[in-house]
Design a protein around this motif. Structure first.
Motif, PDB file in Angstrom:
ATOM      1  N   GLU A 148      15.590   1.114 -15.091  1.00  0.00           N
ATOM      2  CA  GLU A 148      16.979   0.660 -15.041  1.00  0.00           C
ATOM      3  C   GLU A 148      17.225  -0.629 -15.816  1.00  0.00           C
ATOM      4  OE1 GLU A 148      19.264   2.564 -13.669  1.00  0.00           O
ATOM      5  OE2 GLU A 148      17.677   3.978 -13.104  1.00  0.00           O
ATOM      6  N   LYS A 149      16.198  -1.191 -16.441  1.00  0.00           N
ATOM      7  CA  LYS A 149      16.337  -2.485 -17.097  1.00  0.00           C
ATOM      8  C   LYS A 149      16.989  -2.371 -18.475  1.00  0.00           C
ATOM      9  CE  LYS A 149      12.644  -5.333 -15.137  1.00  0.00           C
ATOM     10  NZ  LYS A 149      11.403  -6.071 -15.443  1.00  0.00           N
ATOM     11  N   PRO A 150      17.932  -3.268 -18.801  1.00  0.00           N
ATOM     12  CA  PRO A 150      18.407  -3.362 -20.183  1.00  0.00           C
ATOM     13  C   PRO A 150      17.279  -3.828 -21.088  1.00  0.00           C
ATOM     14  CG  PRO A 150      19.873  -4.519 -18.650  1.00  0.00           C
ATOM     15  CD  PRO A 150      18.628  -4.182 -17.889  1.00  0.00           C
ATOM     16  N   PRO A 163       0.802  -1.231   0.000  1.00  0.00           N
ATOM     17  CA  PRO A 163       0.000   0.000   0.000  1.00  0.00           C
ATOM     18  C   PRO A 163       0.830   1.273   0.000  1.00  0.00           C
ATOM     19  CG  PRO A 163      -0.085  -1.094   2.148  1.00  0.00           C
ATOM     20  CD  PRO A 163       0.556  -2.061   1.199  1.00  0.00           C
ATOM     21  N   GLU A 164       2.051   1.221   0.567  1.00  0.00           N
ATOM     22  CA  GLU A 164       2.867   2.430   0.604  1.00  0.00           C
ATOM     23  C   GLU A 164       3.316   2.860  -0.793  1.00  0.00           C
ATOM     24  OE1 GLU A 164       5.663  -1.008   0.562  1.00  0.00           O
ATOM     25  OE2 GLU A 164       3.760  -0.532   1.549  1.00  0.00           O
ATOM     26  N   LYS A 165       3.244   1.937  -1.769  1.00  0.00           N
ATOM     27  CA  LYS A 165       3.576   2.227  -3.169  1.00  0.00           C
ATOM     28  C   LYS A 165       2.326   2.181  -4.049  1.00  0.00           C
ATOM     29  CE  LYS A 165       8.187   2.527  -3.216  1.00  0.00           C
ATOM     30  NZ  LYS A 165       8.942   3.656  -3.831  1.00  0.00           N
ATOM     31  N   ASN A 216       0.462  -0.157  -4.342  1.00  0.00           N
ATOM     32  CA  ASN A 216       0.491  -1.510  -4.902  1.00  0.00           C
ATOM     33  C   ASN A 216       1.105  -1.569  -6.297  1.00  0.00           C
ATOM     34  OD1 ASN A 216      -0.702  -2.764  -2.607  1.00  0.00           O
ATOM     35  ND2 ASN A 216      -2.713  -2.062  -3.280  1.00  0.00           N
ATOM     36  N   ALA A 217       2.081  -0.692  -6.556  1.00  0.00           N
ATOM     37  CA  ALA A 217       2.808  -0.724  -7.821  1.00  0.00           C
ATOM     38  C   ALA A 217       3.523  -2.061  -7.975  1.00  0.00           C
ATOM     39  CB  ALA A 217       3.813   0.426  -7.885  1.00  0.00           C
ATOM     40  N   ILE A 218       3.559  -2.573  -9.202  1.00  0.00           N
ATOM     41  CA  ILE A 218       4.025  -3.933  -9.457  1.00  0.00           C
ATOM     42  C   ILE A 218       5.492  -3.957  -9.849  1.00  0.00           C
ATOM     43  CG2 ILE A 218       3.666  -6.018 -10.826  1.00  0.00           C
ATOM     44  CD1 ILE A 218       0.800  -5.197 -11.223  1.00  0.00           C
ATOM     45  N   SER A 219       6.277  -4.668  -9.058  1.00  0.00           N
ATOM     46  CA  SER A 219       7.684  -4.934  -9.367  1.00  0.00           C
ATOM     47  C   SER A 219       7.792  -6.376  -9.863  1.00  0.00           C
ATOM     48  CB  SER A 219       8.527  -4.768  -8.101  1.00  0.00           C
ATOM     49  OG  SER A 219       8.116  -5.720  -7.118  1.00  0.00           O
ATOM     50  N   ASP A 220       8.983  -6.772 -10.290  1.00  0.00           N
ATOM     51  CA  ASP A 220       9.193  -8.155 -10.722  1.00  0.00           C
ATOM     52  C   ASP A 220       8.912  -9.134  -9.589  1.00  0.00           C
ATOM     53  OD1 ASP A 220       9.872  -7.380 -13.261  1.00  0.00           O
ATOM     54  OD2 ASP A 220      12.038  -7.565 -12.976  1.00  0.00           O
ATOM     55  N   ARG A 221       9.333  -8.787  -8.374  1.00  0.00           N
ATOM     56  CA  ARG A 221       9.091  -9.653  -7.223  1.00  0.00           C
ATOM     57  C   ARG A 221       7.601  -9.773  -6.943  1.00  0.00           C
ATOM     58  NH1 ARG A 221      10.141  -8.927  -1.726  1.00  0.00           N
ATOM     59  NH2 ARG A 221      10.505  -6.714  -2.079  1.00  0.00           N
ATOM     60  N   PHE A 222       6.893  -8.660  -7.176  1.00  0.00           N
ATOM     61  CA  PHE A 222       5.450  -8.633  -6.979  1.00  0.00           C
ATOM     62  C   PHE A 222       4.757  -9.565  -7.985  1.00  0.00           C
ATOM     63  CE2 PHE A 222       2.283  -5.186  -5.349  1.00  0.00           C
ATOM     64  CZ  PHE A 222       1.431  -6.190  -4.893  1.00  0.00           C
ATOM     65  N   VAL A 223       5.238  -9.552  -9.237  1.00  0.00           N
ATOM     66  CA  VAL A 223       4.669 -10.435 -10.257  1.00  0.00           C
ATOM     67  C   VAL A 223       4.806 -11.893  -9.829  1.00  0.00           C
ATOM     68  CG1 VAL A 223       4.945 -11.290 -12.626  1.00  0.00           C
ATOM     69  CG2 VAL A 223       4.976  -8.836 -12.173  1.00  0.00           C
ATOM     70  N   GLU A 224       5.968 -12.250  -9.270  1.00  0.00           N
ATOM     71  CA  GLU A 224       6.170 -13.628  -8.832  1.00  0.00           C
ATOM     72  C   GLU A 224       5.270 -13.974  -7.643  1.00  0.00           C
ATOM     73  OE1 GLU A 224       7.727 -15.756 -10.667  1.00  0.00           O
ATOM     74  OE2 GLU A 224       8.176 -14.064 -11.989  1.00  0.00           O
ATOM     75  N   ALA A 225       5.024 -12.995  -6.770  1.00  0.00           N
ATOM     76  CA  ALA A 225       4.117 -13.237  -5.650  1.00  0.00           C
ATOM     77  C   ALA A 225       2.695 -13.457  -6.143  1.00  0.00           C
ATOM     78  CB  ALA A 225       4.170 -12.048  -4.678  1.00  0.00           C
ATOM     79  N   ILE A 226       2.287 -12.682  -7.153  1.00  0.00           N
ATOM     80  CA  ILE A 226       0.966 -12.891  -7.755  1.00  0.00           C
ATOM     81  C   ILE A 226       0.894 -14.278  -8.369  1.00  0.00           C
ATOM     82  CG2 ILE A 226      -0.588 -12.127  -9.591  1.00  0.00           C
ATOM     83  CD1 ILE A 226       0.493  -9.258  -9.105  1.00  0.00           C
ATOM     84  N   GLY A 236       0.024   0.375 -11.050  1.00  0.00           N
ATOM     85  CA  GLY A 236       0.738  -0.033 -12.250  1.00  0.00           C
ATOM     86  C   GLY A 236       2.179  -0.421 -12.021  1.00  0.00           C
ATOM     87  N   LEU A 237       2.965  -0.262 -13.063  1.00  0.00           N
ATOM     88  CA  LEU A 237       4.365  -0.669 -13.078  1.00  0.00           C
ATOM     89  C   LEU A 237       5.192   0.168 -12.117  1.00  0.00           C
ATOM     90  CD1 LEU A 237       6.644  -2.304 -14.604  1.00  0.00           C
ATOM     91  CD2 LEU A 237       6.739  -0.362 -16.185  1.00  0.00           C
ATOM     92  N   ASP A 238       6.106  -0.502 -11.401  1.00  0.00           N
ATOM     93  CA  ASP A 238       7.070   0.196 -10.553  1.00  0.00           C
ATOM     94  C   ASP A 238       8.124   0.815 -11.472  1.00  0.00           C
ATOM     95  OD1 ASP A 238       9.127   1.006  -8.878  1.00  0.00           O
ATOM     96  OD2 ASP A 238       8.820  -0.636  -7.474  1.00  0.00           O
ATOM     97  N   LEU A 239       7.963   2.105 -11.784  1.00  0.00           N
ATOM     98  CA  LEU A 239       8.824   2.750 -12.777  1.00  0.00           C
ATOM     99  C   LEU A 239      10.266   2.861 -12.324  1.00  0.00           C
ATOM    100  CD1 LEU A 239       6.404   5.581 -13.988  1.00  0.00           C
ATOM    101  CD2 LEU A 239       7.064   3.511 -15.223  1.00  0.00           C
ATOM    102  N   SER A 240      10.500   2.905 -11.010  1.00  0.00           N
ATOM    103  CA  SER A 240      11.873   3.009 -10.527  1.00  0.00           C
ATOM    104  C   SER A 240      12.668   1.767 -10.892  1.00  0.00           C
ATOM    105  CB  SER A 240      11.891   3.201  -9.009  1.00  0.00           C
ATOM    106  OG  SER A 240      11.336   2.070  -8.342  1.00  0.00           O
TER     107      SER A 240
END
Length: 261
Positions: A72-74, A24-26, A28-38, A64-68
């Protein structure tokens, strides 16, 4: 009980699994780790429940997407990340059990893409929808160009992306992106009610609805009608269907009544 790294909470209510996005502090922005948890939570629900509900902890469904992380992704890592979103969301859209999303606050970018992967979307009156990719210099990567475009049409989706237009729940319902609009604080209960109703359906029929209907939509009319005949015939051959039809014919099952009847 909780999912991977507590990013997704998990709770059973009867035959319905509740998956709670828990960042909730973000918003619920989705990071790669968040995708794996889903993914982990959806996999578990598919083996333990007959239907599922996805909701957000805090005041927002998902921003949405965690832009931070994304910035940084290649290049090739970004491609693989998008494809992983596709695989995880596909398990929601075309899995073995139906899911309902309970939306409050933001359903923005990837959050709208996640909601679009569910069979039914329940939005509170405070919900809002946006696709700000044009303003961010990016493009949808979680399946939105297919799922959202099919819900509201590519022209309306393009409008949202090009102009940054933000829609309320009532407008999104009129556009076809939301199935039900409820008062603030009521989305989860309504979603559970709908999921519980779906959990009472024949298992094979639910599976066919999730997996045959979208494929038929991709086919020519003749191929679609042929596929419909095959799926319909298979459905009536299951022991559960035979028993349900027998119950109806012998007046042990309720007839369909008019609304309010």
């Amino acid at each position: 009980m909780s999912g991977t790294d507590d990013l997704v909470t998990y709770e059973m209510r009867g035959d319905v699994a509740l998956l709670g996005l828990n960042r909730p502090e973000k918003r619920n922005a989705i990071s790669d780790r968040f995708v794996e948890a889903i993914h982990d939570a959806v996999t578990r629900a598919s083996s333990e429940a007959k239907a599922g509900v996805i909701h957000g902890h805090g005041t927002h469904f998902c921003a949405g997407l965690d832009l931070s992380e994304h910035s940084e992704k290649p290049l090739f890592e970004a491609v693989k990340g998008s494809r992983r979103w596709h695989a995880v969301f596909d398990a929601i859209e075309r899995g073995t059990i139906p899911f309902v999303s309970a939306i409050s606050g933001a359903a923005v970018g990837g959050g709208f893409e996640l909601a679009a992967a569910t069979a039914i979307r329940v939005a509170e009156t405070n919900a809002f929808f946006a696709l700000p990719e044009g303003q961010r210099g990016i493009f949808v990567g979680g399946g939105g160009s297919v799922r959202i475009a099919r819900l509201i049409g590519p022209a309306r989706m393009g409008d949202m992306m090009l102009t940054g237009r933000v829609l309320d729940a009532v407008t999104m319902e009129a556009w076809g992106g939301v199935s039900y609009v409820v008062e603030t604080g009521e989305a989860v209960d309504r979603a559970v009610e709908l999921a519980d109703r779906m959990a009472g359906n024949a298992e094979f029929t639910n599976y066919a609805i999730l997996n045959a209907l979208p494929r038929i939509a991709d086919m020519s009319s003749e191929d679609g009608l042929f596929t419909e005949s095959m799926v319909a015939s298979l459905a009536t051959m299951t022991p559960e269907a035979k028993q349900r039809l027998k119950d109806f014919l012998e007046k042990r099952a309720a007839k369909v009544e008019a609304p309010g009847g």
